[in-house]
Design an enzyme around this catalytic site. Sequence first.
Site, PDB file in Angstrom:
ATOM      1  N   HIS A  87      -3.606 -17.290 -15.616  1.00 36.11           N
ATOM      2  CA  HIS A  87      -3.034 -17.454 -14.269  1.00 36.11           C
ATOM      3  C   HIS A  87      -3.337 -18.840 -13.705  1.00 36.11           C
ATOM      4  CE1 HIS A  87      -6.972 -15.951 -12.549  1.00 36.11           C
ATOM      5  NE2 HIS A  87      -6.621 -16.714 -11.524  1.00 36.11           N
ATOM      6  N   ASP A 133      -5.524 -12.546 -19.794  1.00 34.53           N
ATOM      7  CA  ASP A 133      -5.594 -13.650 -18.825  1.00 34.53           C
ATOM      8  C   ASP A 133      -6.414 -14.794 -19.432  1.00 34.53           C
ATOM      9  OD1 ASP A 133      -5.242 -15.129 -16.553  1.00 34.53           O
ATOM     10  OD2 ASP A 133      -6.660 -13.970 -15.326  1.00 34.53           O
ATOM     11  N   GLN A 222     -12.560 -16.941  -5.246  1.00 32.28           N
ATOM     12  CA  GLN A 222     -11.360 -17.765  -5.392  1.00 32.28           C
ATOM     13  C   GLN A 222     -11.723 -19.217  -5.715  1.00 32.28           C
ATOM     14  OE1 GLN A 222     -11.231 -15.199  -2.991  1.00 32.28           O
ATOM     15  NE2 GLN A 222     -10.030 -14.207  -4.582  1.00 32.28           N
TER      16      GLN A 222
HETATM   17  N1  ARG Z   1      -8.456 -14.893  -8.911  1.00 31.43           N
HETATM   18  C1  ARG Z   1      -9.497 -15.766  -8.445  1.00 31.43           C
HETATM   19  C2  ARG Z   1      -9.124 -17.196  -8.726  1.00 31.43           C
HETATM   20  O1  ARG Z   1      -7.984 -17.441  -9.036  1.00 31.43           O
HETATM   21  C3  ARG Z   1     -10.815 -15.394  -9.034  1.00 31.43           C
HETATM   22  C4  ARG Z   1     -11.267 -14.158  -8.476  1.00 31.43           C
HETATM   23  C5  ARG Z   1     -12.531 -13.697  -9.042  1.00 31.43           C
HETATM   24  N2  ARG Z   1     -12.988 -12.733  -8.106  1.00 31.43           N
HETATM   25  C6  ARG Z   1     -14.097 -12.061  -8.231  1.00 31.43           C
HETATM   26  N3  ARG Z   1     -14.417 -11.288  -7.264  1.00 31.43           N
HETATM   27  N4  ARG Z   1     -14.851 -12.166  -9.284  1.00 31.43           N
HETATM   28  O2  ARG Z   1      -9.909 -18.099  -8.534  1.00 31.43           O
END
Ligand code: ARG
Length: 274
Positions: A87, A133, A222
Amino acid sequence: MSVKSRRSLLFASGALLAVAAVAVPVVVGTAAADPGAAGSGNQARIVGGNQASLADHPYAVYLTDAGGNQFCGAVIVSSTSVATAAHCAKAVAKQDIRVVAGREDKRTSEGQVLGVSKVWVGQGYTDPTQGADVAVLTVRGQFDYRPAKLPDSGDAGLYAKGTQATVLGWGRIADGGARSDYLRSGEVPVVSDSECHSAYTVYDQKTMVCAGYAEGGVDACQGDSGGPLVVGDTLIGIVSFGDGCAKAGKPGVYTRVSTYAKDIEAQAKPRLLG
Ligand code: ARG
């Protein structure tokens, strides 16, 4: 056909800064929960975490867009490639992705900034919650920093419940909070498949692995996506997704690297272009 000679890795030890004496919050530093409360005697470090050093984790790198904005993490897996999340690889056009290595503090110009010549995305990838992913980016040029090790058949035990692993990144310090200027690390235990399945119905033990405390408190967030979850120098996971960050009962979900190690290795081999 000539074989390209392998350049030996340069260890830019002089360029790697000593760890700052001041401890700062982790990858995610919500102070709400205290996973160490049961008596590790080291709570402040686990909850508050640490600024991490590239001297310990030289393979930790981050990705920026053409404007220099950090949007994901990644991990060096060979002298010419990094692994990251699919992603992340799909979030920015290939020609605009930059890999920044050897820079603990985003505000400096230390280390290397390399463009990307090739993007491989895990077969069948659609969405983080569906697995696969994972991506490998081939860079233009060579890294001066050593790669992380990929797990082999002897490393299955690293995925056992309770294995203490380290997640690294430059992402948010709290759910919805600001991104970190510095590399940070958090120590999180691997969670069993059954426990993770209770937390996330989409959990797939073939392609994912979870890590975190039942009480929450330490997690990726994030901006950490694509970054490494390591045990020692062995890469066991890639930050993929979660429900918020560091919430009780919601461990971080990582791409299970052992499932993709062969693919990553095949992509990571330095090869002649053209
Ligand atoms: N999807 C997030 C990103 O693009 C990462 C999320 C990881 N979240 C977590 N609670 N471990 O950076």
